[in-house]
Design an enzyme around this catalytic site. Structure first.
Site, PDB file in Angstrom:
ATOM      1  N   HIS A 158       0.817  -1.224   0.000  1.00 53.18           N
ATOM      2  CA  HIS A 158       0.000   0.000   0.000  1.00 53.18           C
ATOM      3  C   HIS A 158       0.847   1.269   0.000  1.00 53.18           C
ATOM      4  O   HIS A 158       0.324   2.365  -0.170  1.00 53.18           O
ATOM      5  CB  HIS A 158      -0.941   0.029   1.208  1.00 53.18           C
ATOM      6  CG  HIS A 158      -1.994  -1.037   1.199  1.00 53.18           C
ATOM      7  ND1 HIS A 158      -2.903  -1.165   0.176  1.00 53.18           N
ATOM      8  CD2 HIS A 158      -2.277  -2.030   2.082  1.00 53.18           C
ATOM      9  CE1 HIS A 158      -3.706  -2.194   0.434  1.00 53.18           C
ATOM     10  NE2 HIS A 158      -3.342  -2.739   1.580  1.00 53.18           N
ATOM     11  N   ASP A 194      -2.490 -10.441  -2.488  1.00 61.52           N
ATOM     12  CA  ASP A 194      -3.073  -9.985  -1.225  1.00 61.52           C
ATOM     13  C   ASP A 194      -4.557  -9.664  -1.462  1.00 61.52           C
ATOM     14  O   ASP A 194      -4.940  -9.266  -2.563  1.00 61.52           O
ATOM     15  CB  ASP A 194      -2.330  -8.737  -0.733  1.00 61.52           C
ATOM     16  CG  ASP A 194      -2.749  -8.283   0.646  1.00 61.52           C
ATOM     17  OD1 ASP A 194      -2.062  -8.638   1.611  1.00 61.52           O
ATOM     18  OD2 ASP A 194      -3.780  -7.569   0.752  1.00 61.52           O
ATOM     19  N   HIS A 196      -6.233  -7.189  -0.488  1.00 63.65           N
ATOM     20  CA  HIS A 196      -6.445  -5.765  -0.776  1.00 63.65           C
ATOM     21  C   HIS A 196      -5.692  -5.347  -2.027  1.00 63.65           C
ATOM     22  O   HIS A 196      -4.613  -5.882  -2.321  1.00 63.65           O
ATOM     23  CB  HIS A 196      -5.954  -4.917   0.407  1.00 63.65           C
ATOM     24  CG  HIS A 196      -6.566  -5.275   1.718  1.00 63.65           C
ATOM     25  ND1 HIS A 196      -5.982  -6.182   2.587  1.00 63.65           N
ATOM     26  CD2 HIS A 196      -7.718  -4.863   2.304  1.00 63.65           C
ATOM     27  CE1 HIS A 196      -6.747  -6.301   3.664  1.00 63.65           C
ATOM     28  NE2 HIS A 196      -7.806  -5.521   3.522  1.00 63.65           N
ATOM     29  N   ASP A 283      -4.587 -12.781   3.424  1.00 64.54           N
ATOM     30  CA  ASP A 283      -5.851 -12.275   3.975  1.00 64.54           C
ATOM     31  C   ASP A 283      -7.035 -12.628   3.069  1.00 64.54           C
ATOM     32  O   ASP A 283      -8.176 -12.227   3.336  1.00 64.54           O
ATOM     33  CB  ASP A 283      -5.792 -10.769   4.275  1.00 64.54           C
ATOM     34  CG  ASP A 283      -4.944  -9.982   3.301  1.00 64.54           C
ATOM     35  OD1 ASP A 283      -4.581 -10.532   2.235  1.00 64.54           O
ATOM     36  OD2 ASP A 283      -4.639  -8.799   3.584  1.00 64.54           O
TER      37      ASP A 283
HETATM   38  C1  SP5 Z   1      -0.946  -5.102   3.752  1.00 68.45           C
HETATM   39  C2  SP5 Z   1      -2.392  -5.183   4.083  1.00 68.45           C
HETATM   40  O1  SP5 Z   1      -2.994  -6.245   3.958  1.00 68.45           O
HETATM   41  N1  SP5 Z   1      -2.975  -4.106   4.568  1.00 68.45           N
HETATM   42  C3  SP5 Z   1      -4.349  -4.110   4.892  1.00 68.45           C
HETATM   43  C4  SP5 Z   1      -4.802  -2.887   5.553  1.00 68.45           C
HETATM   44  C5  SP5 Z   1      -6.258  -2.980   5.815  1.00 68.45           C
HETATM   45  N2  SP5 Z   1      -6.661  -2.098   6.817  1.00 68.45           N
HETATM   46  C6  SP5 Z   1      -8.057  -1.960   6.889  1.00 68.45           C
HETATM   47  C7  SP5 Z   1      -8.472  -1.862   8.287  1.00 68.45           C
HETATM   48  C8  SP5 Z   1      -9.946  -1.746   8.356  1.00 68.45           C
HETATM   49  C9  SP5 Z   1     -10.441  -2.298   9.629  1.00 68.45           C
HETATM   50  N3  SP5 Z   1     -11.807  -2.550   9.497  1.00 68.45           N
HETATM   51  C10 SP5 Z   1     -12.343  -3.541  10.363  1.00 68.45           C
HETATM   52  C11 SP5 Z   1     -13.495  -4.174   9.694  1.00 68.45           C
HETATM   53  C12 SP5 Z   1     -14.382  -4.819  10.681  1.00 68.45           C
HETATM   54  N4  SP5 Z   1     -14.306  -6.232  10.668  1.00 68.45           N
HETATM   55 ZN    ZN Z   2      -4.133  -7.100   2.591  1.00 66.43          ZN
END
Ligand code: SP5
Ligand code: ZN
Length: 345
Positions: A158, A194, A196, A283
């Site tokens: 990211h 990944d 995301h 993930d």
């Molecule tokens: C590298 C990587 O996988 N980064 C991912 C970052 C994602 N962050 C998002 C966090 C959002 C948290 N939301 C919680 C959702 C409720 N289950």
């Molecule tokens: Zn991720």
């Protein structure tokens, strides 16, 4: 099979353990914590093929190729002024076309795009060490190793040339790509699996025709980071046709995922890159705590083995670099399953 698979990690990674992330104004336990590293190391140590090396090769050259000096300076400064009990999180972001930033608050908003990526006292040092693992892996690849795994932590995909976000500070995969290009490589492919979208990697290489970037990820319509990752992002004017996005809908299972993977792998096999870098996030596993919709992606531990096998069957020297995967109970087994698949491919 008795052939070893080289792994690079650094104990420095234990020095970055953010206590919380800010979500909707609330502090919640940070998901990118050291338990992830322990989970992976424990699982690797139980295999008979992981040859675990501590990274000793540190060189900033390739980090400086990827990231601007202003951003690196910011990261260093912010780390130096941070306290363990008070990780630094932005409160204000630049708007419109105005993004000047001289004071610390403005800079924080300028260089960090979300509230999930706190800066801790050791963040700069550890992020560099994490990138060093990727470079050490790339070095071995360049010497002829067919398969290498870099256990980089914190992750990187990211992070862009001048911003942090999504738990990422230095783009480890981009740094490794830059290293290989400066050695001998003419053409590189990055496959980002990944969950995301790897917005930082896409951004860094968007105008670079020698780096093909392929991303399979949750559709920006429903998932983080949500500002990019649409199918029609083909690459910039100077590199049209070198960026490939395969966004998937919420609830995807293994069969549909496999179809997207096959599409992406067909592209890689046509491109015939000198090296393949896999941004390896886990993930996509069923029930990962970062899914904004329950079970948005439902891959099983066993399925990562199949992914590994198909990637390796391309026959391209491949460096896999650790990205996400936030359920520490299954992260190690998922990584090992993937690496087993790579060895079979
Ligand atoms: C590298 C990587 O996988 N980064 C991912 C970052 C994602 N962050 C998002 C966090 C959002 C948290 N939301 C919680 C959702 C409720 N289950
Ligand atoms: Zn991720």
């Amino acid at each position: 099979m008795e052939r070893e698979l080289p792994v690079f990690y650094t104990p420095d990674s234990f020095g970055h353990n953010p206590p919380y992330e800010v979500w909707g104004g609330e502090k919640v336990i940070h998901k990118e914590n050291v338990s992830r590293l322990t989970s992976i190391l424990d699982a690797l140590r139980q295999t008979d093929f992981a040859n675990i090396n501590v990274t000793t090769f540190y060189d900033l050259t390739w980090v400086e190729e990827v990231h601007t000096s202003a951003y690196l300076e910011f990261l260093k400064e912010a780390s130096n002024t941070s306290k363990v009990e008070e990780p630094i999180v932005p409160s204000s972001h630049p708007y419109g076309s105005f993004n000047r930033a001289t004071n610390p608050t403005a800079k924080l908003g300028r260089y960090v795009f979300d509230t999930f990526t706190p800066i801790m006292p050791d963040t700069y040092r550890v992020a560099l060490a994490s990138a060093a693992c990727a470079v050490a892996g790339a070095k071995l690849l360049q010497k002829g190793a067919p398969l290498v795994y870099a256990l980089s932590r914190p992750p990187g995909h990211h992070a862009g040339s001048d911003y942090a976000g999504g738990y990422c500070y230095i783009n480890n995969t981009a740094v490794a790509a830059e290293f290989l290009l400066q050695q001998s490589a003419k053409k590189i492919a990055v496959l980002d699996i990944d969950y995301h979208h790897g917005n930082g990697t896409q951004d860094i290489f968007y105008e670079r025709p020698e780096v093909f970037v392929l991303n399979i990820h949750a559709h920006p319509d429903f998932e983080y980071p949500g500002h990019s990752g649409y199918e029609d992002e083909y690459g910039g004017e100077s590199a049209l046709g070198t960026n490939y996005n395969y966004p998937f809908p919420a609830g995807i299972g293994e069969e549909e995922y496999g179809q997207l993977l096959n599409k992406a792998l067909r592209v890689v096999s046509v491109v015939r890159p000198d090296y393949l870098l896999v941004s390896a996030g886990f993930d996509t596993h069923r029930g990962d705590p970062t899914h904004s919709v329950p079970d948005a992606c439902r891959l099983s531990t066993g399925y990562f083995r199949k992914i590994g096998r198909e990637i390796a069957s391309l026959g391209v020297p491949t460096l896999s670099i650790q990205e996400g995967g936030y359920d520490a109970r299954v992260l190690g087994p998922n990584v090992v399953s993937y690496l087993e698949g790579l060895r079979e491919g």
